[in-house]
Design a protein around this motif. Structure first.
Motif, PDB file in Angstrom:
ATOM      1  N   VAL A   1      15.426 -10.595  -5.336  1.00 12.37           N
ATOM      2  CA  VAL A   1      15.516  -9.794  -4.111  1.00 12.37           C
ATOM      3  C   VAL A   1      16.487  -8.648  -4.356  1.00 12.37           C
ATOM      4  O   VAL A   1      17.268  -8.669  -5.308  1.00 12.37           O
ATOM      5  CB  VAL A   1      15.985 -10.643  -2.901  1.00 12.37           C
ATOM      6  CG1 VAL A   1      14.963 -11.698  -2.542  1.00 12.37           C
ATOM      7  CG2 VAL A   1      17.339 -11.275  -3.147  1.00 12.37           C
ATOM      8  N   ASP A   2      16.425  -7.653  -3.474  1.00  8.18           N
ATOM      9  CA  ASP A   2      17.389  -6.568  -3.621  1.00  8.18           C
ATOM     10  C   ASP A   2      18.674  -6.919  -2.872  1.00  8.18           C
ATOM     11  O   ASP A   2      18.746  -7.904  -2.137  1.00  8.18           O
ATOM     12  CB  ASP A   2      16.801  -5.220  -3.181  1.00  8.18           C
ATOM     13  CG  ASP A   2      16.433  -5.146  -1.705  1.00  8.18           C
ATOM     14  OD1 ASP A   2      17.085  -5.814  -0.880  1.00  8.18           O
ATOM     15  OD2 ASP A   2      15.496  -4.403  -1.380  1.00  8.18           O
ATOM     16  N   GLU A   3      19.686  -6.116  -3.077  1.00  7.24           N
ATOM     17  CA  GLU A   3      21.002  -6.407  -2.497  1.00  7.24           C
ATOM     18  C   GLU A   3      20.966  -6.448  -0.971  1.00  7.24           C
ATOM     19  O   GLU A   3      21.644  -7.263  -0.346  1.00  7.24           O
ATOM     20  CB  GLU A   3      22.021  -5.373  -2.984  1.00  7.24           C
ATOM     21  CG  GLU A   3      23.436  -5.697  -2.598  1.00  7.24           C
ATOM     22  CD  GLU A   3      24.457  -4.766  -3.244  1.00  7.24           C
ATOM     23  OE1 GLU A   3      25.647  -4.968  -2.981  1.00  7.24           O
ATOM     24  OE2 GLU A   3      24.057  -3.860  -3.988  1.00  7.24           O
ATOM     25  N   ARG A   4      20.163  -5.582  -0.357  1.00 11.27           N
ATOM     26  CA  ARG A   4      20.058  -5.558   1.109  1.00 11.27           C
ATOM     27  C   ARG A   4      19.481  -6.870   1.626  1.00 11.27           C
ATOM     28  O   ARG A   4      19.997  -7.465   2.575  1.00 11.27           O
ATOM     29  CB  ARG A   4      19.190  -4.380   1.566  1.00 11.27           C
ATOM     30  CG  ARG A   4      19.027  -4.276   3.080  1.00 11.27           C
ATOM     31  CD  ARG A   4      17.963  -3.253   3.461  1.00 11.27           C
ATOM     32  NE  ARG A   4      16.679  -3.497   2.847  1.00 11.27           N
ATOM     33  CZ  ARG A   4      15.798  -4.422   3.266  1.00 11.27           C
ATOM     34  NH1 ARG A   4      16.071  -5.184   4.281  1.00 11.27           N
ATOM     35  NH2 ARG A   4      14.637  -4.567   2.657  1.00 11.27           N
ATOM     36  N   GLU A   5      18.407  -7.351   0.990  1.00 10.20           N
ATOM     37  CA  GLU A   5      17.797  -8.624   1.395  1.00 10.20           C
ATOM     38  C   GLU A   5      18.776  -9.777   1.220  1.00 10.20           C
ATOM     39  O   GLU A   5      18.852 -10.674   2.067  1.00 10.20           O
ATOM     40  CB  GLU A   5      16.534  -8.903   0.580  1.00 10.20           C
ATOM     41  CG  GLU A   5      15.383  -7.975   0.896  1.00 10.20           C
ATOM     42  CD  GLU A   5      14.228  -8.162  -0.073  1.00 10.20           C
ATOM     43  OE1 GLU A   5      13.129  -8.500   0.389  1.00 10.20           O
ATOM     44  OE2 GLU A   5      14.442  -7.965  -1.295  1.00 10.20           O
ATOM     45  N   ALA A   6      19.537  -9.755   0.133  1.00  9.67           N
ATOM     46  CA  ALA A   6      20.524 -10.798  -0.106  1.00  9.67           C
ATOM     47  C   ALA A   6      21.598 -10.787   0.974  1.00  9.67           C
ATOM     48  O   ALA A   6      21.978 -11.840   1.509  1.00  9.67           O
ATOM     49  CB  ALA A   6      21.155 -10.625  -1.488  1.00  9.67           C
ATOM     50  N   ALA A   7      22.083  -9.600   1.338  1.00 12.57           N
ATOM     51  CA  ALA A   7      23.113  -9.480   2.375  1.00 12.57           C
ATOM     52  C   ALA A   7      22.591  -9.963   3.725  1.00 12.57           C
ATOM     53  O   ALA A   7      23.310 -10.657   4.465  1.00 12.57           O
ATOM     54  CB  ALA A   7      23.587  -8.034   2.481  1.00 12.57           C
TER      55      ALA A   7
END
Length: 91
Positions: free
Chosen positions: A59-65
């Motif tokens: 996943v990308d960082e935004r999805e992880a956050a």
């Protein structure tokens, strides 16, 4: 219901045939099996969703956050519900 926790790849484990990585989940580092993902698709700094010791997807960082924020809210809501039950009048 399945729960996947986001973690960031800290390092790929050498001599593991692209099967293991050290993943950082909110400061806790663990070896995680990455064998379900395409070989060579991960590098340090990448984010993955982890379920029962396996990286299920990148996943990308935004999805992880966003996932971490939801997990934090769920934890707070659960803690508040337990506190409310504990403070309520017994039957």
């Amino acid at each position: 219901m399945c729960l996947a926790i986001p973690g960031q790849v800290a390092e790929l484990v050498p001599d593991s045939d692209d099967q293991l990585a050290v993943i950082d989940v909110v400061g806790v580092k663990r070896k995680i099996n990455i064998g379900l993902l395409p070989p060579g698709s991960l590098a340090p700094g990448d984010w993955v969703l982890i379920h029962v010791g396996f990286a299920m997807s990148k996943v990308d960082e935004r999805e992880a956050a966003e996932a971490l924020a939801v997990l934090e809210m769920m934890g707070q809501a659960f803690d508040e519900e337990l506190r409310a039950v504990a403070e309520s009048d017994p039957v």
